[in-house]
Design a protein around this motif. Structure first.
Motif, PDB file in Angstrom:
ATOM      1  N   ASP A 155       0.788  -1.232   0.000  1.00 49.73           N
ATOM      2  CA  ASP A 155       0.000   0.000   0.000  1.00 49.73           C
ATOM      3  C   ASP A 155       0.822   1.285   0.000  1.00 49.73           C
ATOM      4  O   ASP A 155       0.253   2.368   0.145  1.00 49.73           O
ATOM      5  CB  ASP A 155      -0.954   0.005   1.205  1.00 49.73           C
ATOM      6  CG  ASP A 155      -2.132  -0.930   1.019  1.00 49.73           C
ATOM      7  OD1 ASP A 155      -2.383  -1.328  -0.134  1.00 49.73           O
ATOM      8  OD2 ASP A 155      -2.802  -1.256   2.019  1.00 49.73           O
ATOM      9  N   ASN A 205       1.997   2.497  -6.124  1.00 50.83           N
ATOM     10  CA  ASN A 205       0.952   2.188  -7.100  1.00 50.83           C
ATOM     11  C   ASN A 205       1.509   1.173  -8.094  1.00 50.83           C
ATOM     12  O   ASN A 205       2.569   1.380  -8.685  1.00 50.83           O
ATOM     13  CB  ASN A 205       0.518   3.454  -7.845  1.00 50.83           C
ATOM     14  CG  ASN A 205      -0.614   3.187  -8.816  1.00 50.83           C
ATOM     15  OD1 ASN A 205      -1.421   2.294  -8.596  1.00 50.83           O
ATOM     16  ND2 ASN A 205      -0.670   3.957  -9.893  1.00 50.83           N
ATOM     17  N   SER A 236       0.734  -1.311 -11.532  1.00 48.12           N
ATOM     18  CA  SER A 236      -0.128  -1.322 -12.717  1.00 48.12           C
ATOM     19  C   SER A 236       0.343  -2.380 -13.699  1.00 48.12           C
ATOM     20  O   SER A 236       1.511  -2.787 -13.706  1.00 48.12           O
ATOM     21  CB  SER A 236      -0.129   0.055 -13.398  1.00 48.12           C
ATOM     22  OG  SER A 236       1.179   0.433 -13.805  1.00 48.12           O
ATOM     23  N   GLN A 238       5.673  -0.162 -11.362  1.00 47.65           N
ATOM     24  CA  GLN A 238       5.497   0.378 -10.018  1.00 47.65           C
ATOM     25  C   GLN A 238       5.828   1.860 -10.048  1.00 47.65           C
ATOM     26  O   GLN A 238       6.794   2.284 -10.693  1.00 47.65           O
ATOM     27  CB  GLN A 238       6.416  -0.350  -9.023  1.00 47.65           C
ATOM     28  CG  GLN A 238       6.344   0.185  -7.605  1.00 47.65           C
ATOM     29  CD  GLN A 238       7.255  -0.566  -6.647  1.00 47.65           C
ATOM     30  OE1 GLN A 238       7.676  -1.686  -6.921  1.00 47.65           O
ATOM     31  NE2 GLN A 238       7.572   0.044  -5.509  1.00 47.65           N
ATOM     32  N   ILE A 241       2.429   6.686  -5.365  1.00 44.97           N
ATOM     33  CA  ILE A 241       0.992   6.941  -5.283  1.00 44.97           C
ATOM     34  C   ILE A 241       0.741   8.407  -5.594  1.00 44.97           C
ATOM     35  O   ILE A 241       1.342   9.294  -4.966  1.00 44.97           O
ATOM     36  CB  ILE A 241       0.461   6.593  -3.877  1.00 44.97           C
ATOM     37  CG1 ILE A 241       0.675   5.113  -3.577  1.00 44.97           C
ATOM     38  CG2 ILE A 241      -1.019   6.949  -3.752  1.00 44.97           C
ATOM     39  CD1 ILE A 241       0.350   4.735  -2.142  1.00 44.97           C
ATOM     40  N   LYS A 272      -8.592   3.874  -4.212  1.00 45.87           N
ATOM     41  CA  LYS A 272      -7.845   2.664  -3.863  1.00 45.87           C
ATOM     42  C   LYS A 272      -8.627   1.462  -4.366  1.00 45.87           C
ATOM     43  O   LYS A 272      -9.774   1.247  -3.971  1.00 45.87           O
ATOM     44  CB  LYS A 272      -7.651   2.590  -2.353  1.00 45.87           C
ATOM     45  CG  LYS A 272      -6.781   1.449  -1.865  1.00 45.87           C
ATOM     46  CD  LYS A 272      -6.599   1.558  -0.343  1.00 45.87           C
ATOM     47  CE  LYS A 272      -5.682   0.474   0.202  1.00 45.87           C
ATOM     48  NZ  LYS A 272      -5.489   0.634   1.676  1.00 45.87           N
ATOM     49  N   THR A 273      -8.025   0.678  -5.245  1.00 43.22           N
ATOM     50  CA  THR A 273      -8.727  -0.404  -5.930  1.00 43.22           C
ATOM     51  C   THR A 273      -8.957  -1.602  -5.009  1.00 43.22           C
ATOM     52  O   THR A 273      -8.046  -2.055  -4.320  1.00 43.22           O
ATOM     53  CB  THR A 273      -7.906  -0.875  -7.149  1.00 43.22           C
ATOM     54  OG1 THR A 273      -7.542   0.250  -7.940  1.00 43.22           O
ATOM     55  CG2 THR A 273      -8.712  -1.850  -7.992  1.00 43.22           C
ATOM     56  N   GLN A 280      -4.765  -0.823 -12.268  1.00 38.04           N
ATOM     57  CA  GLN A 280      -3.827  -0.206 -11.351  1.00 38.04           C
ATOM     58  C   GLN A 280      -4.414  -0.243  -9.943  1.00 38.04           C
ATOM     59  O   GLN A 280      -5.625  -0.358  -9.767  1.00 38.04           O
ATOM     60  CB  GLN A 280      -3.517   1.231 -11.778  1.00 38.04           C
ATOM     61  CG  GLN A 280      -4.726   2.121 -11.951  1.00 38.04           C
ATOM     62  CD  GLN A 280      -4.392   3.417 -12.671  1.00 38.04           C
ATOM     63  OE1 GLN A 280      -3.239   3.852 -12.701  1.00 38.04           O
ATOM     64  NE2 GLN A 280      -5.400   4.049 -13.258  1.00 38.04           N
ATOM     65  N   THR A 281      -3.547  -0.134  -8.953  1.00 36.08           N
ATOM     66  CA  THR A 281      -3.994  -0.296  -7.570  1.00 36.08           C
ATOM     67  C   THR A 281      -4.403   1.020  -6.925  1.00 36.08           C
ATOM     68  O   THR A 281      -5.036   1.006  -5.866  1.00 36.08           O
ATOM     69  CB  THR A 281      -2.900  -0.983  -6.735  1.00 36.08           C
ATOM     70  OG1 THR A 281      -1.704  -0.209  -6.756  1.00 36.08           O
ATOM     71  CG2 THR A 281      -2.624  -2.385  -7.288  1.00 36.08           C
ATOM     72  N   TYR A 282      -4.033   2.135  -7.506  1.00 33.97           N
ATOM     73  CA  TYR A 282      -4.502   3.462  -7.096  1.00 33.97           C
ATOM     74  C   TYR A 282      -4.765   4.276  -8.352  1.00 33.97           C
ATOM     75  O   TYR A 282      -4.157   4.042  -9.403  1.00 33.97           O
ATOM     76  CB  TYR A 282      -3.455   4.206  -6.248  1.00 33.97           C
ATOM     77  CG  TYR A 282      -3.238   3.655  -4.864  1.00 33.97           C
ATOM     78  CD1 TYR A 282      -4.016   4.079  -3.781  1.00 33.97           C
ATOM     79  CD2 TYR A 282      -2.219   2.726  -4.615  1.00 33.97           C
ATOM     80  CE1 TYR A 282      -3.805   3.585  -2.503  1.00 33.97           C
ATOM     81  CE2 TYR A 282      -1.997   2.222  -3.337  1.00 33.97           C
ATOM     82  CZ  TYR A 282      -2.797   2.661  -2.287  1.00 33.97           C
ATOM     83  OH  TYR A 282      -2.590   2.166  -1.024  1.00 33.97           O
ATOM     84  N   LYS A 283      -5.635   5.275  -8.209  1.00 38.85           N
ATOM     85  CA  LYS A 283      -5.875   6.182  -9.334  1.00 38.85           C
ATOM     86  C   LYS A 283      -6.330   7.536  -8.806  1.00 38.85           C
ATOM     87  O   LYS A 283      -7.151   7.608  -7.888  1.00 38.85           O
ATOM     88  CB  LYS A 283      -6.961   5.631 -10.272  1.00 38.85           C
ATOM     89  CG  LYS A 283      -7.270   6.546 -11.450  1.00 38.85           C
ATOM     90  CD  LYS A 283      -8.388   6.019 -12.326  1.00 38.85           C
ATOM     91  CE  LYS A 283      -8.678   6.970 -13.477  1.00 38.85           C
ATOM     92  NZ  LYS A 283      -9.745   6.482 -14.377  1.00 38.85           N
TER      93      LYS A 283
END
Length: 360
Positions: A18, A21, A23, A43, A46, A57-58, A117-120
């Motif tokens: 966490d 980010n 992708s 990577q 964030i 946050k995905t 992606q894990t954050y956007k």
């Protein structure tokens, strides 16, 4: 399956945390089915939201066959075409963890165009089609499929496009897939149609018989034409097409008067070098029938009403949500590949972080 084992190797050694980010990006444009070489892992830091933006946050991501077309650089749904190195398009469920937009609160759960992606960071524009997730007692995971764009596709194809009627003799291709597994249940349990489902393999045929279909045709091990003759000797009132190709051609030969043909998908054609040429479209004239396609984004104005109907049918037991959830963001390429090798049942999704601990 050897082809999918290669995707396991692609995921080896990859995981998310966490404080960065992560992708998946386009490494090259696919030719035929997707391969591990089509994907690259990245990577980055964030991002921080600017005024008018939020940080998302995905938690879940949905997958659909159209994603291969995105990766090829096409724009079938109006998104910006992808180039080499771009984050792959996709919708998902995310939580707002920072907000500098007065219309969206921290803690809200939304579903919309997240990308792989894990954050956007997002300005929550209409083009991204974000919708708040209602806290209705149902899992947030459903927002990545059944209570998401897949659900809207099933509803828009069946009702405004297909005009289903009680007693309709219906055939449904791709019956074990994301849209198909919803259409079969809604058509049978809500409308009262008699549904014959087409699926690949004994296991999937058993599945569709337990999800709204009165009978199933195993196109991998049975003769499709012979089975259609046996199960629909008097013809077809309504054909919901998810695959195109030979299945569409065979059903066109068996239309009853005033039949309706719904064009939803054509996954059997995605890897063809040349498009399938439908030679018997004139059957529509003979039976005063109609064939109609639809584009799900043209039905966005129905969103709230459709989601309320779907959630109600789930609570009433008329619709059993089926989502084939693969765990781990590192497995997104494999989850997509499973669609083209017919390995999924129901809506294909990926659990990135699972259910949020707390949401509004």
């Amino acid at each position: 399956m050897r082809e999918l084992a290669a995707f396991d190797a692609l995921a080896d050694g990859k995981s998310i945390h966490d404080d960065a980010n992560f992708s998946w990006r386009v490494a090259r444009h696919p030719v035929g089915n997707v391969t591990p070489d089509d994907f690259s892992w990245a990577q980055s830091a964030i991002p921080e939201p600017e005024p008018g933006q939020v940080l998302l946050k995905t938690h879940y991501l949905g997958l659909a066959p159209v994603m291969r077309m995105y990766m090829m650089g096409g724009s079938p749904s109006g998104e910006v075409p992808l180039g080499i190195g771009d984050v792959i398009h996709g919708r998902g469920v995310a939580q707002i963890i920072k907000s500098r937009n007065p219309n969206w609160r921290e803690g809200d759960l939304v579903q919309g165009q997240m990308g792989w992606q894990t954050y956007k960071v997002s300005s929550m524009t209409p083009q991204e089609k974000f919708f708040p997730m209602p806290k209705n007692g149902l899992p947030a995971a459903l927002g990545s499929g059944v209570l998401g764009m897949t659900g809207l596709s099933a509803y828009a194809g069946l009702f405004p496009t297909g005009d289903p009627r009680k007693g309709d003799l219906m055939v449904l291709s791709g019956a074990a897939g994301g849209v198909g597994s919803m259409v079969s249940q809604i058509a049978a349990n809500v409308v009262g149609c008699d549904v014959v489902g087409i699926a690949g393999g004994a296991g999937k045929c058993a599945f569709v018989r337990n999800h709204g279909c009165s009978a199933a045709i195993d196109y991998k091990n049975e003769n499709l034409v012979e089975r259609l003759d046996a199960l629909r000797p008097g013809g077809i009132d309504l054909y919901f097409d998810n695959v195109g190709g030979e299945a569409l051609e065979a059903c066109m030969e068996r239309l009853r008067m005033h039949a309706r043909v719904i064009l939803c998908g054509s996954i059997s054609e995605y890897a063809r070098t040349d498009p399938f040429a439908l030679a018997n479209y004139t059957r529509l004239r003979r039976t005063d029938s109609r064939m109609q396609g639809f584009f799900v984004y043209n039905h966005i104005n129905r969103w709230d009403a459709v989601m309320a109907d779907l959630a109600g049918w789930i609570r009433e037991g008329k619709l059993k949500p089926v989502q084939d959830i693969i765990t781990g963001f590192e497995n997104m390429p494999k989850a997509l590949a499973q669609l083209y090798y017919g390995q999924n049942v129901g809506v294909q999704c990926c659990s990135v972080r699972g259910e949020p601990k707390d949401w509004r």
